[in-house]
Enzyme design. Structure first.
Site, short mmCIF file in Angstrom:
data_model
loop_
_atom_site.label_atom_id
_atom_site.label_comp_id
_atom_site.label_asym_id
_atom_site.label_seq_id
_atom_site.Cartn_x
_atom_site.Cartn_y
_atom_site.Cartn_z
N ASN A 144 6.25 5.03 2.26
CA ASN A 144 5.04 4.21 2.13
C ASN A 144 5.06 3.12 3.20
OD1 ASN A 144 3.44 1.93 1.31
ND2 ASN A 144 3.20 2.88 -0.69
N ASP A 200 2.64 0.80 3.80
CA ASP A 200 1.68 -0.30 3.54
C ASP A 200 2.13 -1.61 4.16
OD1 ASP A 200 0.23 1.45 2.02
OD2 ASP A 200 0.77 0.57 0.08
N HIS A 201 3.45 -1.88 4.08
CA HIS A 201 3.90 -3.21 4.50
C HIS A 201 4.12 -3.34 6.00
CE1 HIS A 201 3.43 -4.50 0.56
NE2 HIS A 201 4.29 -3.62 0.08
N HIS A 253 -1.71 3.15 0.72
CA HIS A 253 -2.60 2.76 -0.39
C HIS A 253 -3.76 2.00 0.24
CE1 HIS A 253 -2.97 0.54 -4.53
NE2 HIS A 253 -4.11 1.08 -4.14
N ARG A 297 -6.43 -0.16 -0.45
CA ARG A 297 -6.91 -1.01 -1.55
C ARG A 297 -8.34 -1.47 -1.31
NH1 ARG A 297 -3.88 -3.72 -5.31
NH2 ARG A 297 -1.71 -3.08 -5.41
N ARG A 301 -6.09 -5.27 1.86
CA ARG A 301 -5.12 -6.33 2.20
C ARG A 301 -4.02 -5.84 3.12
NH1 ARG A 301 -2.04 -6.89 -3.55
NH2 ARG A 301 -4.15 -7.18 -4.30
N HIS A 302 -3.73 -4.54 3.10
CA HIS A 302 -2.77 -4.04 4.09
C HIS A 302 -3.35 -2.87 4.88
CE1 HIS A 302 -1.74 -1.71 0.54
NE2 HIS A 302 -1.01 -2.66 -0.01
N GLU A 308 -2.89 6.85 -1.76
CA GLU A 308 -2.99 6.25 -3.09
C GLU A 308 -4.32 5.53 -3.15
OE1 GLU A 308 0.23 3.55 -3.46
OE2 GLU A 308 1.73 5.10 -3.48
N THR A 324 1.41 -6.16 -6.41
CA THR A 324 1.63 -4.74 -6.15
C THR A 324 1.16 -3.97 -7.39
OG1 THR A 324 3.31 -3.07 -5.58
CG2 THR A 324 4.05 -4.89 -6.96
N THR A 325 1.25 -2.63 -7.36
CA THR A 325 0.77 -1.84 -8.49
C THR A 325 1.73 -2.03 -9.66
OG1 THR A 325 0.09 -0.30 -6.78
CG2 THR A 325 -0.17 0.43 -9.05
N GLU A 351 3.38 10.88 -10.96
CA GLU A 351 4.39 10.03 -10.35
C GLU A 351 4.81 9.01 -11.40
OE1 GLU A 351 3.86 8.75 -6.34
OE2 GLU A 351 5.06 6.94 -6.65
N HIS A 362 8.30 3.26 -7.01
CA HIS A 362 8.05 1.83 -7.19
C HIS A 362 9.33 1.02 -7.34
CE1 HIS A 362 6.06 -1.93 -7.90
NE2 HIS A 362 4.99 -1.34 -7.41
N GLY A 363 9.50 0.09 -6.41
CA GLY A 363 10.64 -0.82 -6.46
C GLY A 363 11.97 -0.16 -6.15
N1 PXP Z 1 4.28 4.84 -5.58
C1 PXP Z 1 3.12 4.24 -5.90
C2 PXP Z 1 2.11 5.03 -6.67
C3 PXP Z 1 2.84 2.92 -5.49
O1 PXP Z 1 1.67 2.33 -5.83
C4 PXP Z 1 3.80 2.23 -4.72
C5 PXP Z 1 3.54 0.83 -4.26
O2 PXP Z 1 2.41 0.78 -3.46
C6 PXP Z 1 4.98 2.91 -4.39
C7 PXP Z 1 5.22 4.20 -4.85
C8 PXP Z 1 6.03 2.29 -3.52
O3 PXP Z 1 6.57 1.17 -4.14
P1 PXP Z 1 7.56 0.23 -3.31
O4 PXP Z 1 6.78 -0.33 -2.17
O5 PXP Z 1 7.96 -0.79 -4.31
O6 PXP Z 1 8.69 1.09 -2.84
#
Ligand code: PXP
Length: 237
Positions: free
Chosen positions: A7, A9-10, A43, A45, A49-50, A69, A99-100, A150, A191-192
């Protein structure tokens, strides 16, 4: 071996902090693929924002396997059908969240989600729902004809980071993965996640794909600082 969706996004978060073009999410997507990622996740959004529409456009025009996403609404569906990513994961979206924070509420949005998934399935886009690890949401995911789920690993990741007892949450994820697979859903997790969470979740054979973002991008700073600083020092001799 499980597939890894990276991912990015950042990378966009960092780019947007200066409002310019660097670092370019598209370039990071290409490099992630060269270094072994199986797909790229972004993602888009509502508040952009990103990731921005131009990022989606650039990546979807390339050959990179793209997992988009998005929130479950008609506006996003229209964008998805325009760019036709390979995969789509429907996620909840709350403007105030950083975040989500949790999985999507399928029951509350049942007919809307079912309709969107039907359209995506007809367009041969692999569908997934980002859900909290519970059996009810897995049954509902099957009911709305999603191809994948997921499982949200945020709670597990937090417990591990806080050095708290995580065994109940781990067992819950394991049971959910097994059940989802047994009813024909492909299982992903995300996530995380960091090194610890990943090594633990790798033991669950029913999970086929991880989607990891924040830690990979954050940790890349430490992996890269050495090289970049040496380069600057060399240049300014
Ligand atoms: N999966 C989904 C569906 C998410 O929304 C996110 C965060 O955008 C992630 C995975 C990745 O999470 P992280 O950035 O915490 O690794």
């Amino acid at each position: 071996m499980k597939r890894l969706g990276v991912n990015i996004d950042h990378v966009a978060t960092l780019r947007n902090a200066r409002g310019g073009f660097h670092p370019d999410p598209f370039l990071s997507a290409k490099q992630a693929m060269v270094y072994g990622a199986d797909s790229i996740t972004i993602h888009l959004r509502e508040d952009r924002r990103h990731i921005k529409d131009i990022d989606l456009k650039n990546i979807s025009k390339s050959k990179i396997p793209l997992n988009l996403e998005m929130a479950a609404n008609d506006q996003m569906l229209k964008i998805a059908l325009k760019y036709k990513p390979n995969f789509i994961c429907l996620v909840p979206e709350n403007r105030k969240e950083i975040t989500t924070e949790g999985g999507i509420n399928i029951l509350k949005n049942l007919s809307k989600i079912k309709k969107i998934i039907k359209t995506l399935n007809q367009n041969k886009i692999r569908t997934s729902l980002f859900i909290n690890p519970n059996l009810n949401d897995i049954k509902l995911s099957k009911q709305v004809n999603s191809k994948c789920v997921e499982l949200h690993t945020g709670k597990l990741s937090d417990l591990i980071k806080l050095k708290k007892n995580y065994s109940n949450e781990y067992i819950k994820i394991k049971k959910c993965a097994k059940y989802a697979k047994s009813i024909g859903l492909e299982v992903h997790a995300g996530h995380g996640m960091d090194y610890n969470t990943t090594s633990l979740l790798s033991k669950i054979k029913d999970i086929e794909e991880f989607n990891i973002g924040h830690f990979i991008i954050g940790e890349s700073i430490f992996a890269g600082l050495n090289k970049i600083i040496k380069k600057f020092k060399h240049m300014s001799k």
